[in-house]
Write an enzyme that holds these catalytic residues in place. Structure first.
Site, PDB file in Angstrom:
ATOM      1  N   GLN A  68     -76.951 -56.643 -37.264  1.00 53.08           N
ATOM      2  CA  GLN A  68     -77.238 -57.704 -36.289  1.00 53.08           C
ATOM      3  C   GLN A  68     -76.147 -58.769 -36.227  1.00 53.08           C
ATOM      4  O   GLN A  68     -76.299 -59.745 -35.507  1.00 53.08           O
ATOM      5  CB  GLN A  68     -78.603 -58.328 -36.566  1.00 53.08           C
ATOM      6  CG  GLN A  68     -78.704 -59.172 -37.826  1.00 53.08           C
ATOM      7  CD  GLN A  68     -80.146 -59.538 -38.131  1.00 53.08           C
ATOM      8  OE1 GLN A  68     -80.945 -58.716 -38.563  1.00 53.08           O
ATOM      9  NE2 GLN A  68     -80.505 -60.789 -37.896  1.00 53.08           N
ATOM     10  N   ASN A  74     -81.798 -66.621 -48.662  1.00 49.28           N
ATOM     11  CA  ASN A  74     -81.412 -68.039 -48.582  1.00 49.28           C
ATOM     12  C   ASN A  74     -82.604 -68.846 -48.061  1.00 49.28           C
ATOM     13  O   ASN A  74     -82.534 -69.561 -47.073  1.00 49.28           O
ATOM     14  CB  ASN A  74     -80.171 -68.227 -47.696  1.00 49.28           C
ATOM     15  CG  ASN A  74     -79.586 -69.617 -47.860  1.00 49.28           C
ATOM     16  OD1 ASN A  74     -79.385 -70.348 -46.912  1.00 49.28           O
ATOM     17  ND2 ASN A  74     -79.340 -70.001 -49.085  1.00 49.28           N
ATOM     18  N   ASP A 121     -86.556 -68.617 -33.915  1.00 45.44           N
ATOM     19  CA  ASP A 121     -85.862 -67.506 -33.258  1.00 45.44           C
ATOM     20  C   ASP A 121     -86.770 -66.974 -32.160  1.00 45.44           C
ATOM     21  O   ASP A 121     -87.351 -65.895 -32.272  1.00 45.44           O
ATOM     22  CB  ASP A 121     -85.510 -66.438 -34.287  1.00 45.44           C
ATOM     23  CG  ASP A 121     -84.526 -66.960 -35.313  1.00 45.44           C
ATOM     24  OD1 ASP A 121     -83.386 -67.256 -34.944  1.00 45.44           O
ATOM     25  OD2 ASP A 121     -84.914 -67.105 -36.489  1.00 45.44           O
ATOM     26  N   SER A 167     -83.009 -74.088 -41.173  1.00 47.53           N
ATOM     27  CA  SER A 167     -82.269 -72.856 -40.936  1.00 47.53           C
ATOM     28  C   SER A 167     -81.331 -72.624 -42.106  1.00 47.53           C
ATOM     29  O   SER A 167     -80.793 -73.590 -42.668  1.00 47.53           O
ATOM     30  CB  SER A 167     -81.440 -72.986 -39.654  1.00 47.53           C
ATOM     31  OG  SER A 167     -80.439 -71.989 -39.609  1.00 47.53           O
ATOM     32  N   ASP A 208     -87.945 -74.043 -46.594  1.00 47.65           N
ATOM     33  CA  ASP A 208     -89.380 -74.291 -46.399  1.00 47.65           C
ATOM     34  C   ASP A 208     -89.944 -73.590 -45.166  1.00 47.65           C
ATOM     35  O   ASP A 208     -91.150 -73.348 -45.090  1.00 47.65           O
ATOM     36  CB  ASP A 208     -89.658 -75.797 -46.308  1.00 47.65           C
ATOM     37  CG  ASP A 208     -89.554 -76.462 -47.677  1.00 47.65           C
ATOM     38  OD1 ASP A 208     -89.435 -75.743 -48.688  1.00 47.65           O
ATOM     39  OD2 ASP A 208     -89.578 -77.706 -47.733  1.00 47.65           O
ATOM     40  N   GLY A 209     -89.082 -73.303 -44.192  1.00 49.86           N
ATOM     41  CA  GLY A 209     -89.545 -72.549 -43.019  1.00 49.86           C
ATOM     42  C   GLY A 209     -90.017 -71.161 -43.431  1.00 49.86           C
ATOM     43  O   GLY A 209     -91.077 -70.677 -42.999  1.00 49.86           O
ATOM     44  N   HIS A 210     -89.225 -70.500 -44.276  1.00 48.82           N
ATOM     45  CA  HIS A 210     -89.636 -69.174 -44.772  1.00 48.82           C
ATOM     46  C   HIS A 210     -90.916 -69.280 -45.604  1.00 48.82           C
ATOM     47  O   HIS A 210     -91.806 -68.436 -45.513  1.00 48.82           O
ATOM     48  CB  HIS A 210     -88.546 -68.569 -45.672  1.00 48.82           C
ATOM     49  CG  HIS A 210     -87.271 -68.257 -44.969  1.00 48.82           C
ATOM     50  ND1 HIS A 210     -86.105 -68.961 -45.188  1.00 48.82           N
ATOM     51  CD2 HIS A 210     -86.963 -67.309 -44.066  1.00 48.82           C
ATOM     52  CE1 HIS A 210     -85.135 -68.451 -44.451  1.00 48.82           C
ATOM     53  NE2 HIS A 210     -85.632 -67.454 -43.756  1.00 48.82           N
ATOM     54  N   MET A 213     -83.699 -62.648 -44.391  1.00 48.78           N
ATOM     55  CA  MET A 213     -82.363 -62.322 -44.891  1.00 48.78           C
ATOM     56  C   MET A 213     -82.038 -63.184 -46.116  1.00 48.78           C
ATOM     57  O   MET A 213     -80.875 -63.320 -46.490  1.00 48.78           O
ATOM     58  CB  MET A 213     -81.321 -62.538 -43.793  1.00 48.78           C
ATOM     59  CG  MET A 213     -81.583 -61.628 -42.584  1.00 48.78           C
ATOM     60  SD  MET A 213     -80.133 -61.322 -41.572  1.00 48.78           S
ATOM     61  CE  MET A 213     -79.737 -62.959 -41.028  1.00 48.78           C
ATOM     62  N   LYS A 215     -90.972 -69.178 -34.942  1.00 47.21           N
ATOM     63  CA  LYS A 215     -90.672 -69.423 -33.529  1.00 47.21           C
ATOM     64  C   LYS A 215     -89.283 -70.006 -33.315  1.00 47.21           C
ATOM     65  O   LYS A 215     -88.844 -70.130 -32.188  1.00 47.21           O
ATOM     66  CB  LYS A 215     -91.703 -70.398 -32.940  1.00 47.21           C
ATOM     67  CG  LYS A 215     -93.039 -69.767 -32.641  1.00 47.21           C
ATOM     68  CD  LYS A 215     -93.873 -70.739 -31.823  1.00 47.21           C
ATOM     69  CE  LYS A 215     -95.309 -70.267 -31.730  1.00 47.21           C
ATOM     70  NZ  LYS A 215     -96.140 -71.271 -31.028  1.00 47.21           N
TER      71      LYS A 215
HETATM   72  O1  PAF Z   1     -84.910 -63.679 -38.646  1.00 41.27           O
HETATM   73  C1  PAF Z   1     -84.289 -63.074 -39.544  1.00 41.27           C
HETATM   74  O2  PAF Z   1     -84.080 -63.563 -40.655  1.00 41.27           O
HETATM   75  C2  PAF Z   1     -83.756 -61.683 -39.276  1.00 41.27           C
HETATM   76  O3  PAF Z   1     -83.320 -61.560 -37.962  1.00 41.27           O
HETATM   77  C3  PAF Z   1     -84.771 -60.562 -39.619  1.00 41.27           C
HETATM   78  C4  PAF Z   1     -85.991 -60.641 -38.723  1.00 41.27           C
HETATM   79  C5  PAF Z   1     -85.163 -60.666 -41.065  1.00 41.27           C
HETATM   80  C6  PAF Z   1     -84.122 -59.189 -39.392  1.00 41.27           C
HETATM   81  O4  PAF Z   1     -83.001 -59.007 -40.190  1.00 41.27           O
END
Ligand code: PAF
Length: 282
Positions: free
Chosen positions: A59, A28, A149, A184, A31-33, A26, A147
């Protein structure tokens, strides 16, 4: 990096891309991404990495942070390009939801009525629906999720298995700051004082995990102590609980077959107005 804002544009590029790993986000990005992007690049046999950025209204519940959710597109693009991502799919809402979404993925109620699902009704239905839609658009061979989430990962793994999606779901370890705080996007909401306090959530999880590893089986007492510790320091915990990794249900502490490595301890708690989640596999 090629940026695609339409489904048609993404599909045309994807057709030439060979074997694809998808990292849905989503935005933003932290470093996790970026760790997910690197892991995607290193997957055996993958020709191209596709990231997506889409803040998915489905969501977010009533009163949640959909409108405030940080949108940092320019900076995100720079980070993705530096991480070697080949394609970015960044649709706007009209492209993803040209009409109100009336078809949804309904995840297993036993899994989504607990933990996050109990506090965020409909959240996982929205996640599963958008992820299935992204899968249908991108048609990746592999998709990677963090992990942090943990329950989301399980919802998506089960969805892929039960709907026979030809997609490998890969779990990547949580990336933490030096003081233990799980990275996060929501950490950005913390004040300076809250940021100093925030690693306590991880410390409490680590203390419970360590006790269980050492043989403690009085989960209720361990949980109550950790929750009390958080509350004493101004947190408003939603849960902190030891669960079975396999299905996130409550373990039977006295079962002879119970081994610590089959367990995970998960927590969600509010610090000021920021709700943080974290977990540790025991
Ligand atoms: O983990 C997230 O950032 C979101 O829940 C995802 C998997 C991109 C779905 O919108």
């Amino acid at each position: 990096m090629h940026i695609h804002t339409t489904i048609a544009g993404l599909r045309a590029a994807r057709a030439q891309a060979g074997r694809v790993a998808l990292v849905p986000t989503m935005g933003n990005l932290h470093d996790g991404h970026i760790a997910l992007m690197h892991a995607a690049r290193q997957r055996f046999g993958i020709d191209a990495v596709i990231a997506s950025i889409f803040v998915n209204r489905l969501q977010f519940g009533q009163g949640e942070d959909f409108n405030q959710y940080p949108r940092t597109f320019e900076a995100d693009c720079e980070k993705l390009a530096a991480a070697g991502v080949d394609h970015l799919f960044a649709p706007n809402e009209a492209e993803m939801y040209p009409q109100p979404q009336r078809y949804h993925v309904e995840p297993d109620p036993a899994l989504v009525s607990i933990l996050e699902g109990a506090f965020r009704p409909g959240h996982f239905r929205g996640v599963a629906t958008v992820v299935l839609k992204l899968f249908n658009i991108v048609q990746p061979e592999t998709a990677l999720f963090g992990k942090k989430d943990y329950q989301q990962l399980m919802v998506l793994k089960n969805m892929a298995r039960e709907l026979a999606l030809p997609i490998e779901i890969v779990a990547i370890d949580t990336i933490r700051a030096a003081d233990g705080l799980a990275l996060s996007s929501r950490n950005g909401y913390l004040s300076a004082n809250e940021r100093v306090e925030a690693p306590r959530l991880h410390r409490q999880l680590a203390a419970v995990a360590e006790a269980v590893r050492k043989g403690a089986r009085d989960f209720a007492r361990l949980e109550a102590e950790a929750l009390a510790e958080l509350e004493q320091h101004g947190w408003k915990p939603d849960y902190l609980t030891v669960r079975r990794r396999a299905d996130l249900q409550t373990p039977e502490p006295l079962a002879e077959s119970l081994v610590a490595s089959s367990l995970v301890v998960l927590a969600a708690a509010r610090l000021g107005t920021t709700r943080l989640i974290d977990n540790i596999e025991i």
